[in-house]
Design a protein around this motif. Structure first.
Motif, PDB file in Angstrom:
ATOM      1  N   GLY A  26     -26.026   3.224 -30.723  1.00 18.99           N
ATOM      2  CA  GLY A  26     -24.790   3.028 -30.586  1.00 18.99           C
ATOM      3  C   GLY A  26     -24.645   1.765 -29.154  1.00 18.99           C
ATOM      4  O   GLY A  26     -25.601   1.655 -28.763  1.00 18.99           O
ATOM      5  N   GLU A  27     -23.579   1.307 -28.880  1.00 21.83           N
ATOM      6  CA  GLU A  27     -23.255   0.493 -27.937  1.00 21.83           C
ATOM      7  C   GLU A  27     -23.947   1.093 -26.552  1.00 21.83           C
ATOM      8  O   GLU A  27     -24.117   2.440 -26.184  1.00 21.83           O
ATOM      9  CB  GLU A  27     -21.931   0.585 -27.443  1.00 21.83           C
ATOM     10  CG  GLU A  27     -21.697  -0.800 -26.487  1.00 21.83           C
ATOM     11  CD  GLU A  27     -19.961  -1.118 -26.535  1.00 21.83           C
ATOM     12  OE1 GLU A  27     -19.541  -1.638 -25.654  1.00 21.83           O
ATOM     13  OE2 GLU A  27     -19.476  -0.923 -27.680  1.00 21.83           O
ATOM     14  N   SER A  28     -24.753   0.334 -25.515  1.00 23.39           N
ATOM     15  CA  SER A  28     -25.478   0.610 -24.754  1.00 23.39           C
ATOM     16  C   SER A  28     -26.980   1.044 -24.673  1.00 23.39           C
ATOM     17  O   SER A  28     -27.634   1.338 -23.920  1.00 23.39           O
ATOM     18  CB  SER A  28     -24.619   1.541 -23.656  1.00 23.39           C
ATOM     19  OG  SER A  28     -23.595   0.548 -23.234  1.00 23.39           O
ATOM     20  N   ALA A  64     -34.431  -5.039 -26.686  1.00 22.66           N
ATOM     21  CA  ALA A  64     -33.208  -5.505 -27.003  1.00 22.66           C
ATOM     22  C   ALA A  64     -32.288  -4.142 -26.650  1.00 22.66           C
ATOM     23  O   ALA A  64     -32.640  -3.046 -26.490  1.00 22.66           O
ATOM     24  CB  ALA A  64     -33.032  -5.973 -28.147  1.00 22.66           C
ATOM     25  N   THR A  65     -30.990  -4.718 -26.447  1.00 18.79           N
ATOM     26  CA  THR A  65     -30.007  -3.603 -26.151  1.00 18.79           C
ATOM     27  C   THR A  65     -28.953  -3.823 -26.994  1.00 18.79           C
ATOM     28  O   THR A  65     -28.195  -4.794 -27.400  1.00 18.79           O
ATOM     29  CB  THR A  65     -29.535  -3.840 -24.700  1.00 18.79           C
ATOM     30  OG1 THR A  65     -30.593  -3.872 -23.976  1.00 18.79           O
ATOM     31  CG2 THR A  65     -28.584  -2.437 -24.290  1.00 18.79           C
ATOM     32  N   VAL A  66     -28.333  -2.709 -27.652  1.00 17.43           N
ATOM     33  CA  VAL A  66     -27.142  -2.913 -28.285  1.00 17.43           C
ATOM     34  C   VAL A  66     -26.017  -2.803 -27.518  1.00 17.43           C
ATOM     35  O   VAL A  66     -25.553  -2.047 -26.694  1.00 17.43           O
ATOM     36  CB  VAL A  66     -26.852  -1.496 -29.321  1.00 17.43           C
ATOM     37  CG1 VAL A  66     -25.645  -1.613 -29.965  1.00 17.43           C
ATOM     38  CG2 VAL A  66     -28.081  -1.339 -30.279  1.00 17.43           C
ATOM     39  N   ALA A 120     -32.674   4.536 -19.078  1.00 18.13           N
ATOM     40  CA  ALA A 120     -32.761   3.079 -19.400  1.00 18.13           C
ATOM     41  C   ALA A 120     -32.732   2.283 -18.136  1.00 18.13           C
ATOM     42  O   ALA A 120     -33.445   1.178 -18.153  1.00 18.13           O
ATOM     43  CB  ALA A 120     -31.109   3.055 -19.935  1.00 18.13           C
ATOM     44  N   ARG A 121     -32.428   2.841 -17.073  1.00 14.50           N
ATOM     45  CA  ARG A 121     -32.661   2.073 -15.940  1.00 14.50           C
ATOM     46  C   ARG A 121     -34.012   1.768 -15.596  1.00 14.50           C
ATOM     47  O   ARG A 121     -34.497   0.797 -15.141  1.00 14.50           O
ATOM     48  CB  ARG A 121     -31.685   2.521 -14.519  1.00 14.50           C
ATOM     49  CG  ARG A 121     -31.944   2.017 -13.148  1.00 14.50           C
ATOM     50  CD  ARG A 121     -31.078   2.584 -12.295  1.00 14.50           C
ATOM     51  NE  ARG A 121     -30.957   1.669 -10.819  1.00 14.50           N
ATOM     52  CZ  ARG A 121     -30.075   0.874 -10.663  1.00 14.50           C
ATOM     53  NH1 ARG A 121     -29.099   0.973 -11.642  1.00 14.50           N
ATOM     54  NH2 ARG A 121     -30.205   0.079  -9.761  1.00 14.50           N
TER      55      ARG A 121
END
Length: 276
Positions: free
Chosen positions: A106-108, A120-122, A259-260
């Motif tokens: 999902g997003e992020s 890549a990132t959503v 993620a960071r």
């Protein structure tokens, strides 16, 4: 009447196809496709409609925005990503799930490589029906279910289509890891089984921001858990345009501590190579 039985006839027949337009094909140049609102037409780099049972591939620059759209409600976009500058680095679905403590796309959500970097990132998601658990279909599985799984048959499987797309980018069958799937959902039920939740409907879209130069492989094939007796998959639209990569101020960087760290690993790699 023209004939293809002779060299001249075959040549004339082939040349007569110039300018033919069908519903599922690439638009070349991509700038000939209508741009989304707010996007300059000159920035379009990839415009294609992929038929059900079809595949496509492209090398995309860092900072590209890639939009996948389920046009009719039964597309299933199986996705693989490789670092274009070193394709031994590739999408790692297991790390994408476990490192971010999240089995659902999902997003992020960052799509992580096997080197703990972000491929890549959503960045946008209007559907919410995706799958990071099952991978794509196989020849044996489709043959058992539909009677055929060959890429040229009526019910192509995802693995042989990925194999064809990979070969066009210098990659072989051993280079293919498990894939992600967009637009056909899977959830884990209370007993730990996998529940197929199907499509969000026609018009659903997902936007990915490319964080490293990548080779993109896409196979638009029926999901392996789709319970329908008939092989059911409808066209997928692919659109990409030049945009900006994430920065430390982007919400994706701080979506989770994990993620960071992956974004920091990516920035370190890019800086060392003079790409950022």
């Amino acid at each position: 009447m023209s004939t293809t039985a002779t060299t001249h006839g075959a040549r004339d027949h082939a040349r007569a196809q110039a300018g033919t337009v069908v519903d599922t094909m690439p638009t070349i140049p991509a700038t000939g496709w209508p741009a989304p609102p707010g996007v300059e037409p000159a920035t379009l780099t990839w415009a294609e409609t992929v038929a059900g049972g079809g595949y496509t591939h492209k090398v995309l620059a860092r900072g590209t925005r890639l939009r996948l759209t389920d046009l009719e409600g039964d597309a299933c976009a199986h996705l693989l990503l490789f670092n274009a500058d070193g394709p031994w680095e590739r999408l790692n679905v297991a790390d994408t799930v476990k490192v971010q403590w999240n089995a659902y796309l999902g997003e992020s959500v960052a799509l992580l490589s096997d080197q703990a970097r972000v491929l890549a990132t959503v960045v946008a998601d209007t559907g919410g029906r995706h799958d990071a658990l099952c991978g794509t279909s196989t020849v044996d599985g489709n043959t058992e279910r539909y009677g055929d799984g060959a890429p040229e048959g009526p019910s192509p499987a995802g693995v042989p289509l990925f194999t064809l797309a990979a070969a066009k980018n210098g990659l072989g069958p051993r280079d293919l890891p498990p894939s992600l799937s967009f637009f056909q959902g899977v959830r884990v039920d209370a007993e730990g089984g996998l529940e197929f939740t199907g499509s969000a409907g026609a018009g659903a879209s997902v936007d990915l921001r490319v964080e490293l130069p990548v080779v993109v492989l896409l196979a638009n094939t029926a999901h392996p858990l789709d319970p329908r007796e008939d092989y059911t998959v409808t066209p997928l639209r692919v659109l990409a345009w030049r945009d900006r990569p994430s920065t430390p101020d982007s919400p994706e960087w701080t979506h989770t501590p994990e993620a960071r760290r992956a974004f920091e690993n990516t920035a370190d790699y890019l800086t060392a190579r003079g790409l950022a």
